[in-house]
Design an enzyme around this catalytic site. Structure first.
Site, PDB file in Angstrom:
ATOM      1  CG  ASP A  49      -3.038  -1.531  11.378  1.00 53.44           C
ATOM      2  OD1 ASP A  49      -3.799  -1.908  10.481  1.00 53.44           O
ATOM      3  OD2 ASP A  49      -2.156  -0.673  11.217  1.00 53.44           O
ATOM      4  NE  ARG A  77      -6.077   0.155   2.901  1.00 51.53           N
ATOM      5  CZ  ARG A  77      -4.939  -0.337   3.405  1.00 51.53           C
ATOM      6  NH1 ARG A  77      -4.530  -1.530   3.055  1.00 51.53           N
ATOM      7  NH2 ARG A  77      -4.225   0.377   4.247  1.00 51.53           N
ATOM      8  N   PRO A  78      -9.668   4.258  -0.728  1.00 45.18           N
ATOM      9  CG  PRO A  78     -11.219   5.901  -0.136  1.00 45.18           C
ATOM     10  CD  PRO A  78     -10.788   4.500   0.186  1.00 45.18           C
ATOM     11  CB  ILE A  79      -5.351   7.443  -2.868  1.00 44.77           C
ATOM     12  CG1 ILE A  79      -5.575   7.274  -4.375  1.00 44.77           C
ATOM     13  CG2 ILE A  79      -4.746   6.184  -2.273  1.00 44.77           C
ATOM     14  CD1 ILE A  79      -4.271   7.237  -5.167  1.00 44.77           C
ATOM     15  CG  ASP A  80     -10.935  10.518  -1.485  1.00 50.71           C
ATOM     16  OD1 ASP A  80     -10.552   9.442  -0.966  1.00 50.71           O
ATOM     17  OD2 ASP A  80     -11.724  11.290  -0.904  1.00 50.71           O
ATOM     18  CG  LEU A  81      -9.013  12.141   2.110  1.00 55.72           C
ATOM     19  CD1 LEU A  81      -8.964  11.620   3.537  1.00 55.72           C
ATOM     20  CD2 LEU A  81      -9.833  13.420   2.045  1.00 55.72           C
ATOM     21  CB  ILE A 140     -10.482   2.667  10.489  1.00 58.42           C
ATOM     22  CG1 ILE A 140     -10.297   3.186  11.926  1.00 58.42           C
ATOM     23  CG2 ILE A 140      -9.534   3.330   9.494  1.00 58.42           C
ATOM     24  CD1 ILE A 140     -10.285   4.659  12.105  1.00 58.42           C
ATOM     25  NE  ARG A 174      -3.850   2.174   1.196  1.00 54.90           N
ATOM     26  CZ  ARG A 174      -4.660   2.584   0.242  1.00 54.90           C
ATOM     27  NH1 ARG A 174      -4.835   1.869  -0.827  1.00 54.90           N
ATOM     28  NH2 ARG A 174      -5.316   3.713   0.361  1.00 54.90           N
TER      29      ARG A 174
HETATM   30  C1  UD1 Z   1      -2.534   3.325   7.430  1.00 59.79           C
HETATM   31  C2  UD1 Z   1      -1.756   2.116   7.860  1.00 59.79           C
HETATM   32  C3  UD1 Z   1      -2.684   0.948   8.102  1.00 59.79           C
HETATM   33  C4  UD1 Z   1      -3.793   1.333   9.072  1.00 59.79           C
HETATM   34  C5  UD1 Z   1      -4.476   2.609   8.635  1.00 59.79           C
HETATM   35  C6  UD1 Z   1      -5.465   3.153   9.660  1.00 59.79           C
HETATM   36  C7  UD1 Z   1       0.334   2.451   6.724  1.00 59.79           C
HETATM   37  C8  UD1 Z   1       1.263   2.025   5.642  1.00 59.79           C
HETATM   38  N1  UD1 Z   1      -0.809   1.788   6.813  1.00 59.79           N
HETATM   39  O1  UD1 Z   1      -3.165   3.007   6.195  1.00 59.79           O
HETATM   40  O2  UD1 Z   1      -1.907  -0.118   8.629  1.00 59.79           O
HETATM   41  O3  UD1 Z   1      -4.728   0.300   9.159  1.00 59.79           O
HETATM   42  O4  UD1 Z   1      -3.499   3.649   8.418  1.00 59.79           O
HETATM   43  O5  UD1 Z   1      -4.829   3.382  10.863  1.00 59.79           O
HETATM   44  O6  UD1 Z   1       0.651   3.325   7.510  1.00 59.79           O
HETATM   45  N2  UD1 Z   1      -9.505   7.357   3.380  1.00 59.79           N
HETATM   46  C9  UD1 Z   1     -10.228   8.044   2.435  1.00 59.79           C
HETATM   47  N3  UD1 Z   1      -9.552   8.699   1.460  1.00 59.79           N
HETATM   48  C10 UD1 Z   1      -8.192   8.712   1.373  1.00 59.79           C
HETATM   49  C11 UD1 Z   1      -7.451   8.015   2.363  1.00 59.79           C
HETATM   50  C12 UD1 Z   1      -8.145   7.340   3.348  1.00 59.79           C
HETATM   51  O7  UD1 Z   1     -11.459   8.051   2.472  1.00 59.79           O
HETATM   52  O8  UD1 Z   1      -7.642   9.344   0.463  1.00 59.79           O
HETATM   53  C13 UD1 Z   1     -10.222   6.620   4.473  1.00 59.79           C
HETATM   54  C14 UD1 Z   1      -9.941   5.115   4.436  1.00 59.79           C
HETATM   55  O9  UD1 Z   1     -10.821   4.447   3.571  1.00 59.79           O
HETATM   56  C15 UD1 Z   1     -10.137   4.746   5.884  1.00 59.79           C
HETATM   57  C16 UD1 Z   1      -9.659   5.987   6.640  1.00 59.79           C
HETATM   58  O10 UD1 Z   1      -9.685   7.056   5.698  1.00 59.79           O
HETATM   59  O11 UD1 Z   1     -11.497   4.536   6.171  1.00 59.79           O
HETATM   60  C17 UD1 Z   1      -8.288   5.873   7.233  1.00 59.79           C
HETATM   61  O12 UD1 Z   1      -7.363   5.435   6.260  1.00 59.79           O
HETATM   62  P1  UD1 Z   1      -5.828   5.850   6.290  1.00 59.79           P
HETATM   63  O13 UD1 Z   1      -5.478   6.371   7.642  1.00 59.79           O
HETATM   64  O14 UD1 Z   1      -5.543   6.694   5.117  1.00 59.79           O
HETATM   65  O15 UD1 Z   1      -5.136   4.447   6.053  1.00 59.79           O
HETATM   66  P2  UD1 Z   1      -3.769   4.174   5.322  1.00 59.79           P
HETATM   67  O16 UD1 Z   1      -2.893   5.364   5.437  1.00 59.79           O
HETATM   68  O17 UD1 Z   1      -3.994   3.597   3.974  1.00 59.79           O
END
Ligand code: UD1
Length: 429
Positions: free
Chosen positions: A309, A122-126, A331, A93
């Protein structure tokens, strides 16, 4: 060759193990290191496959990497922004951190869409919104993200994160350290790994204030230089072993070394609520053998709440407790792939709506199970240690992405566990 972990369960454990550097830190520290113009040395780097993949990627970009034990020296002077090859970039990821690091250093990056554990959407829009707010043009073409800045480069700005995201906070921070002027990230995630990345960047010459709070303020700088940095201990690895210790400790119990209690307060509070007695020291925790485990309810939240996690790794312990318990992941609602596998092992556990319902105590029996993701794998290894009989965990490549020397550590505590090659045709994923 696919691997499997075979466990002859039901054995009590005791002794001492040490925790390695944090996976979720190091996967951001390595991309951060290539932003420097001279060598960066990282200490406490875990020997896990995510680090292997990152090493291959930065070597392809032109970095020179040397490893001595858990010390990694990265010389980024020859690094170029080359498009990331498909395959390796999708294997985990955190490859998305190259978007922020490369666009900051070179004004452009091409990075394949990230893979990693399947926890539902697991979007990356943010991340994208943050880069765009800093003035980058972001395009998604054929599964790769293309980032480019105009001639003026990235510009400092005010960003309010719609959602608390670890990845987006770190990625935007990576980009903003080289943006012109001041950037403020509001509603930032507060995980310890974010402080760790900010500490490395500051020691490289960045100006970041407020990491660890929900408002991070960054003043852009023109260049970043090399430094030496020690990775924080892995709080998720520590939490996993604490749950195993509570489930199986005997005699003097199990001591987990190189753990920072402050990073695990909500988790330790839950263990205490369940009746687990611990001696907590400056950088180690001893879990004393437990007689009666009380059932509890767990709801995951962003840090400092109960970590998503850790909800899978603690589930087998809940199965040993008395009463009806409940788990809700706010989450990742779909992070429940361990549930059917635990049920196959005899666990009285099911998914009902957005909750996991656990009826304990459940007597677990060895079975063949599949690790669908990293922390589900940790849960199944824990369940295999608890269960009577032999458990075979398949798809353990997921486990090896995040747990350094798991076989050696558990063997040293007295477990009967081994990593083996799958036989031809034994398992088709
Ligand atoms: C990181 C951790 C992962 C952990 C997660 C939550 C790493 C490499 N991985 O993942 O082990 O489970 O944090 O603590 O550090 N979201 C959006 N848009 C985005 C990004 C996230 O809507 O652009 C949402 C996700 O779907 C989720 C929430 O935000 O519901 C939190 O996700 P995020 O903290 O971004 O997780 P990761 O950084 O991918």
């Amino acid at each position: 060759m696919k691997k499997k972990i075979v466990i002859d369960g039901g054995k009590k454990l005791s002794g001492t193990i040490a925790i390695n550097g944090a996976k979720n830190s190091v996967v951001a520290l390595i991309p951060a290191a290539i932003m420097a113009n001279s060598p960066v040395t990282l200490e406490g780097v875990p020997d896990i496959s995510d680090v292997e993949s990152l090493t291959k990627i930065i070597e392809l970009m032109g970095a020179k990497v040397e490893r001595q034990g858990d010390t990694m020296m990265i010389d980024p002077t020859g690094v170029k922004s080359v498009p990331m090859p498909y395959g390796i970039i999708n294997s985990f990821r955190a490859s998305y951190y190259f978007m922020g690091a490369l666009v900051a250093k070179f004004g452009e990056s091409v990075v394949g869409l990230p893979g990693g554990c399947n926890l539902g959407p697991r979007p990356i829009d943010l991340h994208v919104k943050g880069f765009e707010a800093l003035g980058a043009q972001v395009d998604n073409n054929f599964g790769a993200m293309y980032l480019k800045t105009g001639e003026q480069g990235l510009q400092g700005t005010h960003i309010f994160m719609d959602n608390v995201s670890v990845g987006a906070t770190i990625n935007v921070m990576l980009a903003a350290v080289r943006a012109k002027g001041r950037t403020v990230i509001e509603n930032a995630a507060r995980e310890p790994e974010i402080i760790d990345v900010a500490t490395l960047l500051n020691n490289m010459g960045a100006k970041i204030r407020g990491a660890g709070t929900d408002e991070i303020r960054i003043t852009g700088v023109d260049e970043l230089h090399g430094t030496r940095h020690s990775v924080i201990p892995d709080r998720i690895e520590a939490g996993t072993y604490l749950a195993m210790a509570a489930a199986l400790g005997e005699g003097e119990g199990i001591t987990v070394e190189n753990v920072l209690y402050e990073h695990l307060e909500s988790y330790i509070a839950k263990l205490q609520e369940m009746g687990v007695e611990m001696t907590i020291r400056e950088d180690s925790i001893t879990v004393h053998p437990v007689k009666d485990l009380k059932m509890t309810k767990i709801v995951t939240y962003p840090y400092p709440g109960f970590a998503t996690d850790l909800q899978q790794p603690i589930t087998p312990l809940l199965l040993m407790a008395n009463g009806v318990g409940e788990l809700r992941d706010t989450i990742y609602e779909k992070r429940v792939n361990h549930v059917p596998e635990l049920a196959r092992m005899g666990g009285n556990i099911s998914v009902e709506g957005n909750r996991v319902i656990i009826q304990g105590p459940s007597k677990l029996q060895g079975a063949s199970v599949k690790a669908s993701d990293l922390r589900a794998g940790a849960a199944l290894v824990t369940a295999g240690l608890i269960a009577e009989g032999t458990t075979t965990v398949y798809d353990v490549e997921h486990v090896l992405r995040g747990y350094d020397k798991i076989i050696e550590k558990l063997t040293s505590l007295g477990a009967n566990i081994r990593l083996e090659d799958c036989e031809e045709g034994e398992y088709i994923g």
